[in-house]
Write a protein that holds these residues in place. Sequence first.
Motif, PDB file in Angstrom:
ATOM      1  N   TRP A   9       0.837  -1.203   0.000  1.00  0.00           N
ATOM      2  CA  TRP A   9       0.000   0.000   0.000  1.00  0.00           C
ATOM      3  C   TRP A   9       0.879   1.263   0.000  1.00  0.00           C
ATOM      4  CZ3 TRP A   9      -1.314   3.591   4.153  1.00  0.00           C
ATOM      5  CH2 TRP A   9      -2.400   4.414   3.844  1.00  0.00           C
ATOM      6  N   ARG A  12       2.685   1.731  -3.359  1.00  0.00           N
ATOM      7  CA  ARG A  12       1.815   2.301  -4.388  1.00  0.00           C
ATOM      8  C   ARG A  12       1.752   3.818  -4.256  1.00  0.00           C
ATOM      9  NH1 ARG A  12      -2.555   1.470  -7.770  1.00  0.00           N
ATOM     10  NH2 ARG A  12      -4.244   2.989  -7.609  1.00  0.00           N
ATOM     11  N   TRP A  13       1.509   4.313  -3.025  1.00  0.00           N
ATOM     12  CA  TRP A  13       1.388   5.755  -2.829  1.00  0.00           C
ATOM     13  C   TRP A  13       2.732   6.460  -2.961  1.00  0.00           C
ATOM     14  CZ3 TRP A  13      -2.678   8.371  -3.581  1.00  0.00           C
ATOM     15  CH2 TRP A  13      -3.929   7.792  -3.387  1.00  0.00           C
ATOM     16  N   HIS A  14       3.809   5.767  -2.620  1.00  0.00           N
ATOM     17  CA  HIS A  14       5.146   6.319  -2.802  1.00  0.00           C
ATOM     18  C   HIS A  14       5.417   6.578  -4.282  1.00  0.00           C
ATOM     19  CE1 HIS A  14       9.418   6.930  -1.741  1.00  0.00           C
ATOM     20  NE2 HIS A  14       9.682   6.310  -2.882  1.00  0.00           N
ATOM     21  N   ALA A  17       2.881   9.465  -5.621  1.00  0.00           N
ATOM     22  CA  ALA A  17       3.304  10.783  -5.129  1.00  0.00           C
ATOM     23  C   ALA A  17       4.644  11.183  -5.742  1.00  0.00           C
ATOM     24  CB  ALA A  17       3.397  10.764  -3.608  1.00  0.00           C
ATOM     25  N   TRP A 150       4.883  16.719   0.853  1.00  0.00           N
ATOM     26  CA  TRP A 150       4.816  15.368   0.300  1.00  0.00           C
ATOM     27  C   TRP A 150       6.205  14.729   0.247  1.00  0.00           C
ATOM     28  CZ3 TRP A 150       1.320  11.729  -0.554  1.00  0.00           C
ATOM     29  CH2 TRP A 150      -0.023  12.092  -0.514  1.00  0.00           C
ATOM     30  N   THR A 157       7.946   7.014   3.776  1.00  0.00           N
ATOM     31  CA  THR A 157       7.475   5.771   3.148  1.00  0.00           C
ATOM     32  C   THR A 157       8.629   5.061   2.450  1.00  0.00           C
ATOM     33  OG1 THR A 157       6.817   7.019   1.155  1.00  0.00           O
ATOM     34  CG2 THR A 157       5.116   6.589   2.822  1.00  0.00           C
ATOM     35  N   GLU A 400     -11.378   9.385  -4.222  1.00  0.00           N
ATOM     36  CA  GLU A 400     -11.503   7.931  -4.104  1.00  0.00           C
ATOM     37  C   GLU A 400     -12.959   7.533  -3.822  1.00  0.00           C
ATOM     38  OE1 GLU A 400      -9.161   5.356  -4.378  1.00  0.00           O
ATOM     39  OE2 GLU A 400      -8.040   6.953  -5.361  1.00  0.00           O
TER      40      GLU A 400
END
Length: 409
Positions: A9, A12-14, A17, A150, A157, A400
């Motif tokens: 998870w 994916r966001w790493h 972003a 960010w 992350t 989302e």
Amino acid sequence: MNSQKLHQWLWRWHVIAGIIAMPFILLLAITGGIYLFKDYVEKPIIESFQKVDTSGETKLSFKEQFEIASNYMKGKQPNSMVLPSSDTDATEFVWGKFSHKKSVFVNPYTGEIKGKFTPKDTWMYQVRKLHGELLTGKVGTKIIELIASWMVMLILTGIYIFFPLTKTAFKKLFNIRTKLGNRMLFRDIHAVGGFLISTLLLLTLAGGFPWTDVFGENFKKVQKLTNTGFPKEWFGVGAFSSPKEIAISIDKMVEIANATKLKGNITLDFPKHPKAPFSISNSTFDFDQMHKIHFDQYSGDLLMTLGWKDIGVLMQGRLWVMAFHQGQLGTWNFALMLFVAIALAIVSIAGLFSFQGRSWGVPEAPVQFKAGIGTIILIGILAIIFPLFGISLVFIFLIEQFKKRVLKF
């Protein structure tokens, strides 16, 4: 299993972003690296105004030089004067602060105006504006603040997903594999390089956040509420001169200021009203030697002496990280910041090539994954500390929900 899902998870966001922020991160790395050389650009210009030929002539009084400078600026009196450090220095009179600062240099022997300098006079000013606000003012400042926020999440992350899930894999933790194809090579450069500079990046970001609009203003409010900024006496509050018919001369005050033998360049601030003091301060990054001293403008008597120990802890930390961010703490600091800028650019480009090696594919989201309470608390804390990051999270959450409930995917 939950650890694997959290890893997937966050990965994916790493990636998402990182791809969005990467162009801005590259811009920050390049412009930040260039701006480190600001003094090398400005110093020759200033020195061309600053150095004078004594020629055995008698010096004008500082009062006469003050009047010459004021007349040159159409009657506007300067805020302060930088004390000459040698007989071959012009006298610098200063109006305004920061990017609005203007300096006029007066030849103390002839009264000639050697030149006028402001930071806006050099191309480095545009580099700074590009670095801090994308040349677009307040909107650009907030974009940079959002990207920097960010970046903190990307670093945290990145540290988490860098560590392998199995104990046996720790033996190869810092290996950069050169024989498994370009994608793996770039992946390792990005992962290993990013991890090794992660602490330096967080410290560098900490030095940049005080200049931001939202975080910076909130930080100032916390300083004020906790009384951990500059003491009000630093700015002359409570240091009152006792009015008399005649104030001491600027020349006498310069003698008093020179007698303090403060480290670095000494600046003399002129009184702003009849009860205000003369104030002197020194420009040095040896912070323990930093002082602000107030004198009665009529008698020259010492009213108040303040030093580093009188500054609140949050302001002390702020001054240090801001100086660190700009490479001003010495040659080691300059070299380290230049290394960070170059390394950040390399790590970012390596991450892009690694992602391109996946055919631009974003890692799949884990099925039926719910973030744990610890993860939620950490994200919540970051959202409070960095409000623009928090607002962007709310925006992402709403998108989302719209996808799931309206678009049905």
